[in-house]
Design an enzyme around this catalytic site. Sequence first.
Site, PDB file in Angstrom:
ATOM      1  CG  ASP A 101      -2.417   0.867   1.234  1.00 11.60           C
ATOM      2  OD1 ASP A 101      -2.944   1.628   0.523  1.00 11.60           O
ATOM      3  OD2 ASP A 101      -3.035  -0.071   0.545  1.00 11.60           O
TER       4      ASP A 101
ATOM      5  CG  HIS B  38      -5.758   2.964   1.298  1.00 12.49           C
ATOM      6  ND1 HIS B  38      -5.221   2.144   0.651  1.00 12.49           N
ATOM      7  CD2 HIS B  38      -6.992   3.535   1.015  1.00 12.49           C
ATOM      8  CE1 HIS B  38      -5.852   1.209   0.283  1.00 12.49           C
ATOM      9  NE2 HIS B  38      -7.221   2.264   0.782  1.00 12.49           N
TER      10      HIS B  38
ATOM     11  CB  SER C  59      -9.216  -0.364  -0.383  1.00 12.03           C
ATOM     12  OG  SER C  59      -9.864   0.540  -0.017  1.00 12.03           O
TER      13      SER C  59
END
Length: 599
Positions: free
Chosen positions: A159, A192, A344
């Site tokens: 990520d 994120h 996600s």
Amino acid sequence: MQTSPRPQGAAAGAPQRMASGRLRPGRLALAIALGLCAQGHAHAGPDEWAKGRVIVQARAGLSDAQLGAIVKPHGGAARRLGASNLFVITLPPAQSEVATAAILARNPHFKFAELDYKVPAAFAVNDPYAGSAWHLAKINASTAWDTSLGGGITVAVLDSGVDAAHPDLSSRLVPGWNFYDNNANTSDVYGHGTQVAGSVAAAANNGIGVASVAGQANIMPIRVTDTTGAGYTSMIASGLTYAADRGVRVANISFANMPSRAAVVSAAQYMKDKGGLVFVAAGNSGTDLGFTPTTALIPVSATDKNDLKASWSSFGTYVSLAAPGVGVYTTNRGGGYGTASGTSIASPVAAGVAALAMGARPDLKSSDIERILLTTAVDIGAAGKDTYFGNGRVDASRAVAAAQAHVSTADTQAPTVGIAAPVGSSTVSGLATVDVAASDNVGVVAVDLLVNGVKLATDSAAPHAFSWDTTRLPNGTANLVAVAYDAAGNAKTSVAVAVNVANNLVADTSPPALTIKNPTAGSKVSGTVGISTAASDNSGSAGIRQSLLINGQQVATATGGALSYSWNTRKLATGSHTITAVATDAAGNSMKTSVTVSR
């Protein structure tokens, strides 16, 4: 994940510019990654890719030199990803990535060639915390925790990095790698990655923050994005091979479109062959994306509190599992907390359940864990596997209980294997391709190709395919045999296929090049003179034979590219003398040269 709309800097429907600087109006949009949904709808935009890069997978047996020769006409340089057969081809500025990928995709010695697609990112919704961590109760996590918290299992989070200072994550991190900057700095540059990491393995029993699915699992942060959260498939594939080569058993990729990226599927298969499982987000387009199902990945769709599919969750036959992904409370970059939505988030929740089952029974193979996850999932859609929820919504309690109760039975069934091409009695030459068909009741982990009893190469990723340099053998019959292996060590040898090797032998008609270095023509000699020659040949200097004559009488011989002789001129008559050198190559071609000196 769901996102708040961001300023686009252009009117809706305006053509967007690719990373390569060209416009591509009229193409289907690349689904925005990292939970691409804004208010439940995917943003459409043209596919973007890295300028100057193409990804290929070579057949087993293709040497680096042969691969280099294939890409050299395109001005490319190849870089291998880990120990896999994946390569990133770097192109010169003027070379078209699209044209090069199309040409290389047609080369029979590559399993595939594709663009290095860019995957844009968007923040998850950071709503205030509004109630309990409902998703943990929904998947019966607390019952599973009586047995396992995922201790001893490492989950690779590919990520934007992870906030190493976050109090719920700092104790769970192990060293990873930054594939964007190619260094060890895996700090979260976008936010994120910290949200994803907190969903799977925020620290348990520390009296603060949130509870995650697998609170004692370790997190390996692998950064694959830039500071805007956008990454490339080459970096994701690199991250997977990196984790696999270090024994990581679970990986999570919260990007969309992964089942359609051959490089990621190949790298995931590489990890699976090494005993790992790779979970990916199904996507947030709210549509059937039509991806081809693959056993290399475990795509996860998102459900809500009522076990209904989130309106924005993508679906299709490629979906394997479902997991909670609406309003999940997790960690935020900077030490805070908030809720996030998207496939996600659903994907790392499912990955966390895998870590719990593995922690309960670390002796089980990953194929056993995957089968347990699929068979213990709660069937919440149409009976059996369906396009919305796959095999069902994950249930941590049932998965851990099944893992504990699992009795490993000896796998005594050998794979089936056969050489599909070339066929028997066919003629091959040059760099030939060999295709092997292999299958197993559990799974084929490797296939060897033997040529005349000598192993040529091993391929661990289906379709099993090889490149064979036939010029290394004399013309005539060669026997090909394939051997397939499963995880239990069972092996099966194929029926031998005899082919005819027929390479054109080009006659060598070029004589060696030859010079007499000393003495020079016309020079005067006296005393002891050192005579030296130099010879070379198109077939190499090793096969050269040299002779040295003085006034027609042979005085010395040598093999190779050099000859030296000490000539005593003291008893020579005054006048001219001729020195002659003769060089003959292995094919019998000769060259003669002479110099005249005086005393």
